[in-house]
Design a protein around this motif. Structure first.
Motif, PDB file in Angstrom:
ATOM      1  N   ALA A  22     -11.946  -9.752  -5.227  1.00 52.48           N
ATOM      2  CA  ALA A  22     -13.293 -10.311  -5.241  1.00 52.48           C
ATOM      3  C   ALA A  22     -13.301 -11.778  -4.854  1.00 52.48           C
ATOM      4  O   ALA A  22     -14.273 -12.276  -4.265  1.00 52.48           O
ATOM      5  CB  ALA A  22     -13.908 -10.127  -6.632  1.00 52.48           C
ATOM      6  N   ALA A  23     -12.192 -12.481  -5.159  1.00 50.28           N
ATOM      7  CA  ALA A  23     -12.086 -13.906  -4.829  1.00 50.28           C
ATOM      8  C   ALA A  23     -11.569 -14.130  -3.412  1.00 50.28           C
ATOM      9  O   ALA A  23     -11.452 -15.277  -2.968  1.00 50.28           O
ATOM     10  CB  ALA A  23     -11.170 -14.607  -5.827  1.00 50.28           C
ATOM     11  N   GLY A  24     -11.247 -13.054  -2.712  1.00 48.62           N
ATOM     12  CA  GLY A  24     -10.759 -13.176  -1.340  1.00 48.62           C
ATOM     13  C   GLY A  24      -9.319 -13.617  -1.223  1.00 48.62           C
ATOM     14  O   GLY A  24      -8.896 -14.078  -0.154  1.00 48.62           O
ATOM     15  N   VAL A  25      -8.521 -13.466  -2.301  1.00 45.73           N
ATOM     16  CA  VAL A  25      -7.107 -13.843  -2.264  1.00 45.73           C
ATOM     17  C   VAL A  25      -6.309 -12.676  -1.675  1.00 45.73           C
ATOM     18  O   VAL A  25      -6.361 -11.564  -2.197  1.00 45.73           O
ATOM     19  CB  VAL A  25      -6.579 -14.177  -3.666  1.00 45.73           C
ATOM     20  CG1 VAL A  25      -5.084 -14.501  -3.613  1.00 45.73           C
ATOM     21  CG2 VAL A  25      -7.365 -15.327  -4.284  1.00 45.73           C
ATOM     22  N   PRO A  26      -5.572 -12.884  -0.596  1.00 44.04           N
ATOM     23  CA  PRO A  26      -4.781 -11.804  -0.001  1.00 44.04           C
ATOM     24  C   PRO A  26      -3.717 -11.296  -0.981  1.00 44.04           C
ATOM     25  O   PRO A  26      -3.084 -12.078  -1.691  1.00 44.04           O
ATOM     26  CB  PRO A  26      -4.132 -12.461   1.216  1.00 44.04           C
ATOM     27  CG  PRO A  26      -4.995 -13.626   1.531  1.00 44.04           C
ATOM     28  CD  PRO A  26      -5.495 -14.126   0.208  1.00 44.04           C
ATOM     29  N   ILE A  27      -3.541  -9.977  -0.993  1.00 47.61           N
ATOM     30  CA  ILE A  27      -2.590  -9.342  -1.893  1.00 47.61           C
ATOM     31  C   ILE A  27      -1.635  -8.475  -1.075  1.00 47.61           C
ATOM     32  O   ILE A  27      -2.063  -7.736  -0.190  1.00 47.61           O
ATOM     33  CB  ILE A  27      -3.296  -8.446  -2.922  1.00 47.61           C
ATOM     34  CG1 ILE A  27      -4.366  -9.219  -3.689  1.00 47.61           C
ATOM     35  CG2 ILE A  27      -2.282  -7.844  -3.893  1.00 47.61           C
ATOM     36  CD1 ILE A  27      -5.248  -8.331  -4.549  1.00 47.61           C
ATOM     37  N   ALA A  28      -0.345  -8.577  -1.394  1.00 47.53           N
ATOM     38  CA  ALA A  28       0.658  -7.697  -0.786  1.00 47.53           C
ATOM     39  C   ALA A  28       1.391  -6.950  -1.881  1.00 47.53           C
ATOM     40  O   ALA A  28       1.579  -7.456  -2.996  1.00 47.53           O
ATOM     41  CB  ALA A  28       1.650  -8.492   0.056  1.00 47.53           C
ATOM     42  N   LEU A  29       1.801  -5.741  -1.555  1.00 50.55           N
ATOM     43  CA  LEU A  29       2.676  -4.967  -2.426  1.00 50.55           C
ATOM     44  C   LEU A  29       4.077  -5.050  -1.849  1.00 50.55           C
ATOM     45  O   LEU A  29       4.283  -4.782  -0.659  1.00 50.55           O
ATOM     46  CB  LEU A  29       2.214  -3.507  -2.476  1.00 50.55           C
ATOM     47  CG  LEU A  29       2.950  -2.592  -3.453  1.00 50.55           C
ATOM     48  CD1 LEU A  29       2.668  -3.004  -4.891  1.00 50.55           C
ATOM     49  CD2 LEU A  29       2.545  -1.136  -3.235  1.00 50.55           C
ATOM     50  N   VAL A  30       5.043  -5.441  -2.681  1.00 49.44           N
ATOM     51  CA  VAL A  30       6.420  -5.640  -2.220  1.00 49.44           C
ATOM     52  C   VAL A  30       7.332  -4.797  -3.104  1.00 49.44           C
ATOM     53  O   VAL A  30       7.662  -5.177  -4.225  1.00 49.44           O
ATOM     54  CB  VAL A  30       6.816  -7.129  -2.286  1.00 49.44           C
ATOM     55  CG1 VAL A  30       8.206  -7.324  -1.695  1.00 49.44           C
ATOM     56  CG2 VAL A  30       5.805  -7.996  -1.544  1.00 49.44           C
ATOM     57  N   SER A  31       7.744  -3.641  -2.593  1.00 50.97           N
ATOM     58  CA  SER A  31       8.452  -2.669  -3.420  1.00 50.97           C
ATOM     59  C   SER A  31       9.823  -2.336  -2.863  1.00 50.97           C
ATOM     60  O   SER A  31      10.037  -2.290  -1.649  1.00 50.97           O
ATOM     61  CB  SER A  31       7.621  -1.377  -3.524  1.00 50.97           C
ATOM     62  OG  SER A  31       8.302  -0.405  -4.291  1.00 50.97           O
ATOM     63  N   ALA A  32      10.749  -2.050  -3.782  1.00 52.80           N
ATOM     64  CA  ALA A  32      12.074  -1.557  -3.396  1.00 52.80           C
ATOM     65  C   ALA A  32      12.086  -0.045  -3.264  1.00 52.80           C
ATOM     66  O   ALA A  32      13.106   0.535  -2.899  1.00 52.80           O
ATOM     67  CB  ALA A  32      13.122  -2.000  -4.421  1.00 52.80           C
ATOM     68  N   SER A  33      10.964   0.596  -3.558  1.00 56.94           N
ATOM     69  CA  SER A  33      10.886   2.054  -3.452  1.00 56.94           C
ATOM     70  C   SER A  33      10.688   2.487  -2.005  1.00 56.94           C
ATOM     71  O   SER A  33      10.116   1.750  -1.197  1.00 56.94           O
ATOM     72  CB  SER A  33       9.725   2.586  -4.307  1.00 56.94           C
ATOM     73  OG  SER A  33      10.035   2.549  -5.674  1.00 56.94           O
ATOM     74  N   PRO A  34      11.103   3.710  -1.680  1.00 59.24           N
ATOM     75  CA  PRO A  34      10.868   4.234  -0.333  1.00 59.24           C
ATOM     76  C   PRO A  34       9.373   4.349  -0.045  1.00 59.24           C
ATOM     77  O   PRO A  34       8.561   4.525  -0.961  1.00 59.24           O
ATOM     78  CB  PRO A  34      11.528   5.620  -0.366  1.00 59.24           C
ATOM     79  CG  PRO A  34      12.468   5.586  -1.525  1.00 59.24           C
ATOM     80  CD  PRO A  34      11.877   4.649  -2.513  1.00 59.24           C
ATOM     81  N   ARG A  35       9.022   4.309   1.230  1.00 58.73           N
ATOM     82  CA  ARG A  35       7.614   4.364   1.639  1.00 58.73           C
ATOM     83  C   ARG A  35       6.908   5.597   1.090  1.00 58.73           C
ATOM     84  O   ARG A  35       5.758   5.520   0.671  1.00 58.73           O
ATOM     85  CB  ARG A  35       7.548   4.337   3.170  1.00 58.73           C
ATOM     86  CG  ARG A  35       6.187   4.546   3.761  1.00 58.73           C
ATOM     87  CD  ARG A  35       5.244   3.391   3.528  1.00 58.73           C
ATOM     88  NE  ARG A  35       5.716   2.157   4.133  1.00 58.73           N
ATOM     89  CZ  ARG A  35       4.956   1.054   4.247  1.00 58.73           C
ATOM     90  NH1 ARG A  35       3.707   1.056   3.819  1.00 58.73           N
ATOM     91  NH2 ARG A  35       5.452  -0.052   4.769  1.00 58.73           N
ATOM     92  N   ARG A  36       7.577   6.728   1.072  1.00 55.75           N
ATOM     93  CA  ARG A  36       6.894   7.943   0.619  1.00 55.75           C
ATOM     94  C   ARG A  36       6.532   7.869  -0.860  1.00 55.75           C
ATOM     95  O   ARG A  36       5.507   8.401  -1.287  1.00 55.75           O
ATOM     96  CB  ARG A  36       7.718   9.190   0.914  1.00 55.75           C
ATOM     97  CG  ARG A  36       9.031   9.318   0.164  1.00 55.75           C
ATOM     98  CD  ARG A  36       9.601  10.709   0.407  1.00 55.75           C
ATOM     99  NE  ARG A  36      10.958  10.839  -0.079  1.00 55.75           N
ATOM    100  CZ  ARG A  36      11.434  11.969  -0.580  1.00 55.75           C
ATOM    101  NH1 ARG A  36      10.674  13.033  -0.649  1.00 55.75           N
ATOM    102  NH2 ARG A  36      12.679  12.036  -0.988  1.00 55.75           N
ATOM    103  N   VAL A  37       7.356   7.173  -1.656  1.00 56.82           N
ATOM    104  CA  VAL A  37       7.032   6.979  -3.070  1.00 56.82           C
ATOM    105  C   VAL A  37       5.890   5.979  -3.205  1.00 56.82           C
ATOM    106  O   VAL A  37       4.958   6.178  -3.994  1.00 56.82           O
ATOM    107  CB  VAL A  37       8.270   6.511  -3.856  1.00 56.82           C
ATOM    108  CG1 VAL A  37       7.892   6.126  -5.285  1.00 56.82           C
ATOM    109  CG2 VAL A  37       9.341   7.592  -3.861  1.00 56.82           C
ATOM    110  N   VAL A  38       5.954   4.899  -2.434  1.00 56.07           N
ATOM    111  CA  VAL A  38       4.884   3.901  -2.460  1.00 56.07           C
ATOM    112  C   VAL A  38       3.548   4.549  -2.112  1.00 56.07           C
ATOM    113  O   VAL A  38       2.523   4.292  -2.771  1.00 56.07           O
ATOM    114  CB  VAL A  38       5.195   2.749  -1.486  1.00 56.07           C
ATOM    115  CG1 VAL A  38       3.998   1.822  -1.348  1.00 56.07           C
ATOM    116  CG2 VAL A  38       6.421   1.969  -1.953  1.00 56.07           C
TER     117      VAL A  38
END
Length: 231
Positions: free
Chosen positions: A103-119
């Motif tokens: 809502a505040a317009g702050v960019p968010i990223a997800l950074v995971s060590a899991s495989p793409r299919r799990v993500v």
């Protein structure tokens, strides 16, 4: 200097999947004749599937040779994906914080060590639209505790790492974010976290909280601008 982006770990930070991952590792370890205990934690949590597979293969070495590491990695990924597909639960405060940042317009990223299919399975619960960028295990040559995943996320959002706040739960992830130059909020089980890299690097300053329910946009902005001092 201001907050440019917030970079979230997934497992154990946004969703309660650490237990599912441990169960998957225990199952595969048992197939190799191994029993996991607390001493294995540093090589299990926050690590790439390939790292965990290599750890299990090293431990299972016998006079007749080693099982194929690639096959063990596939088994781990299959076991974990199957458990995650059964449903995951967002951790307290996670969705509220993501929505407040959005809502505040702050960019968010997800950074995971899991495989793409799990993500991708987890994103069905958390909501893929909440993230401007997703970095999964396959997206960098080196995973946590190396800084590469966080450097890739920051670059993808057009933000300098030192103007990003990373939110993590494990020493491995904390080390990765710190090495990338990010400010770090640690939300570890029990509210206490080591700031020492599992690879023996120097400790990084982190702000430790008990739950994401304690984290809000003003706190993140203050941390990014150095108004909150960390050790």
């Amino acid at each position: 200097m201001s907050l440019r982006a917030v970079l979230f770990d997934m497992d154990g930070t946004l969703v309660d999947t650490e237990g599912l991952w441990w169960e998957a590792c225990v199952t595969v370890a048992a197939e190799l004749g191994l029993e996991l205990d607390d001493s294995d934690s540093a090589d299990v949590f926050g690590r790439l599937v390939e790292h965990v597979a290599a750890h299990l293969v090293r431990r299972s070495r016998t006079g007749t040779g080693r099982p194929a590491q690639e096959a063990v990695a596939v088994r781990l990924a299959d076991e974990f994906a199957g458990r995650v597909a059964g449903g995951v639960t967002p951790l307290p405060g996670a969705l509220r914080l993501l929505d407040d940042l959005g809502a505040a317009g702050v960019p968010i990223a997800l950074v995971s060590a899991s495989p793409r299919r799990v993500v991708d399975i987890v994103l069905r619960t958390v909501g893929a639209d909440r993230f401007r960028l997703v970095v999964a295990a396959e997206d960098t040559e080196r995973g946590k505790p190396r800084p590469d995943p966080y450097l890739k996320a920051a670059a993808g959002l057009g933000a300098e790492p030192f103007r990003c706040v990373a939110v993590e739960d494990s020493p491995t992830g904390i080390a990765a974010a710190g090495a990338a130059g990010c400010r770090v909020i640690a939300v570890p089980p029990g509210g206490t976290a080591s700031t020492t890299s599992p690879d023996g690097a120097a400790p990084y300053g982190v702000l430790t909280v008990d739950s994401l329910e304690q984290v809000d946009l003003p706190m993140l902005r203050m941390l990014a601008t150095g108004q909150i001092s960390v050790g």
